[in-house]
Design an enzyme around this catalytic site. Structure first.
Site, short mmCIF file in Angstrom:
data_model
loop_
_atom_site.label_atom_id
_atom_site.label_comp_id
_atom_site.label_asym_id
_atom_site.label_seq_id
_atom_site.Cartn_x
_atom_site.Cartn_y
_atom_site.Cartn_z
N GLY A 15 0.84 -1.21 0.00
CA GLY A 15 0.00 0.00 0.00
C GLY A 15 0.86 1.24 0.00
O GLY A 15 2.06 1.18 -0.29
N ASN A 16 0.27 2.38 0.31
CA ASN A 16 1.05 3.62 0.44
C ASN A 16 0.40 4.49 1.51
O ASN A 16 -0.63 4.13 2.07
CB ASN A 16 1.16 4.34 -0.91
N ARG A 17 1.02 5.64 1.78
CA ARG A 17 0.61 6.43 2.94
C ARG A 17 -0.54 7.41 2.65
O ARG A 17 -0.86 8.24 3.48
CB ARG A 17 1.79 7.24 3.46
N SER A 18 -1.15 7.33 1.49
CA SER A 18 -2.24 8.27 1.19
C SER A 18 -3.41 8.07 2.16
O SER A 18 -3.82 6.93 2.43
CB SER A 18 -2.73 8.04 -0.25
N ALA A 54 -3.98 7.73 -4.99
CA ALA A 54 -2.58 7.31 -5.11
C ALA A 54 -2.59 5.83 -5.46
O ALA A 54 -2.56 4.96 -4.58
CB ALA A 54 -1.86 7.55 -3.79
#
Ligand code: C5P
Length: 406
Positions: free
Chosen positions: A216-219, A283
């Site tokens: 995943g990512n930090r969005s 994102a």
């Protein structure tokens, strides 16, 4: 003239307060109109109001219990005015008699309606209704001015026959007028977004490794959610395709929850044809594991290799498939040479505009503030200062309206 959409109040929470006055008999009709426009309606009355309209009628039309005293005599529970005040997106006190007006202005709170008013953070309207001489009385006029100076809004009474038999100004504005004021507040008839359908994507995507792990990512999705909320406030019909985040949008934004990039692509393709504008703030993960293990991958001493394959570029695909008048806006998050890379992306993905934000200590993912450059494909440019995402959203939406719908 632009017409408000049929469900102009969809998902809005409207608190209707009724004070004692003959015009109270018209409030069930007002409630019906608000409900027909999609609003959630709760009603609070003073004791005196129930001499003119029944709680049963109001409860049937509002589809909610009607609240009058501080305590529910049957359930022996407290009717929580703070919750009601916070729940409301708008409060309308109609009819508002001279006594209630005076108490509103002086911060008195000897009934539930008044305490809910003091607790409300939303805009409040009053629809005064009283006999013509009462209305003209300097004390009442001073209270009306004070109410407005305190930030309240007044819906002027109309002229005509009054319950006293006299004729003059003092009749409560008709339910249709009251409903129209609220509709115009949430859905201004001169807004360029009325009648437009906008698709906004927001949040990260999660690409499954196995049933319990993902890439995943930090969005957080906050920027996209703020854009969606503001568009809805401006009268647009908004679809929000939202990746996995703990944040959520209000009920007047139609949210479609997705997990992975492939889910997001499918949801966007499904919605694309009905949209005038697409704003891709999500994102999206660029890669996903080639295969997601059906079972949890067991720990071992050996190193683990994940084969990643590229995800489809949703924005490019939507831009490729777009209809002639559809407007497509992308986002770019860069850590260096932000404007140059953003500009290149704008042309490569054949976008109408791009919002470029530079990842930094107070901008981009996971922050409540942001600082962006908005570029139009025709070379126009808008640069924002560092600001809260909730303030940046209106600036971006207003600029897009000016560029594409003026
Ligand atoms: O190419 P890049 O990922 O920097 O482009 C960012 C823009 O493209 C954003 O608007 C993002 O939502 C969109 N995007 C996409 N599909 C991807 C990757 C990014 O739609 N797979």
């Amino acid at each position: 003239m632009l017409q408000p959409p049929k469900l102009a109040l969809k998902g809005r929470n409207i608190l209707v307060g009724i004070s004692g006055g003959i015009a109270a008999y018209k409030i069930p009709q007002l409630v019906r109109l608000l409900k027909a426009s999609g609003a959630n309606v709760r009603v609070i009355t003073t004791e005196m109001a129930l001499r003119f309209v029944t709680a049963e009628t109001l409860s049937v039309v509002s589809e909610n219990p009607v609240l009058t005293p501080f305590f529910d005599p049957e359930a022996k529970t407290w009717n929580n005015h703070v919750d009601l005040g916070l729940w409301a997106d708008a409060m309308l006190i109609a009819p508002c008699g001279a006594n209630t007006l005076s108490k509103l202005v002086n911060g008195q709170c000897d009934n539930l309606l008044l305490t809910a008013f003091l607790s409300a953070r939303c805009p409040v309207w009053i629809a005064p209704a009283m006999d013509l001489d009462m209305f003209q009385n300097p004390a009442v006029q001073q209270n009306l001015k004070a109410f407005q100076n305190n930030g309240g809004h007044t819906i002027e009474p109309e002229e005509g026959p009054l319950a006293s038999g006299l004729v003059g100004k003092g009749r409560m504005a008709e339910p249709e007028t009251l409903a129209a004021v609220l509709i115009d507040h949430f859905c201004p008839s001169d807004s360029p977004w009325v009648g437009k359908t906008v698709l906004v994507t927001a949040g990260p995507t999660h690409e499954a490794i196995d049933p319990v792990r993902f890439i995943g990512n930090r969005s957080s999705g906050l920027m996209g959610i703020e854009l969606a909320e503001h568009l809805a406030r401006c009268g647009a019909q908004v679809h929000l395709v939202l990746g996995p985040t703990h944040l959520q949008a209000s009920s007047w934004v139609e949210t479609h929850r997705v997990e992975s990039a492939l889910d997001m692509l499918e949801a966007c393709q499904h919605l694309q044809a009905s949209c005038d504008m697409i704003i891709m703030a999500a994102a999206v993960a660029d890669y996903r594991p080639e295969t997601a293990s059906k079972q949890k991958i067991k720990k071992s001493e050996a190193s683990l290799e994940l084969q990643l394959i590229p995800n489809p570029d949703i924005l490019s695909q939507l831009s490729h498939q777009r209809s002639k008048d559809q407007c497509i806006v992308g986002f770019a998050l860069e850590t260096e040479n932000a404007e140059a890379y953003g500009q290149a992306k704008l042309h490569k993905k054949k976008l109408d505009a791009i919002v470029i934000n530079q990842a930094g200590p107070e901008t981009g993912f996971g922050h409540s503030t942001n600082k962006v450059i908005l570029l139009h494909a025709n070379g126009q440019r808008m640069e924002s200062p560092l600001m809260n995402k909730s303030q940046l959203a209106p600036l971006l939406i207003d600029t897009l309206a000016e560029w594409f719908y003026a």
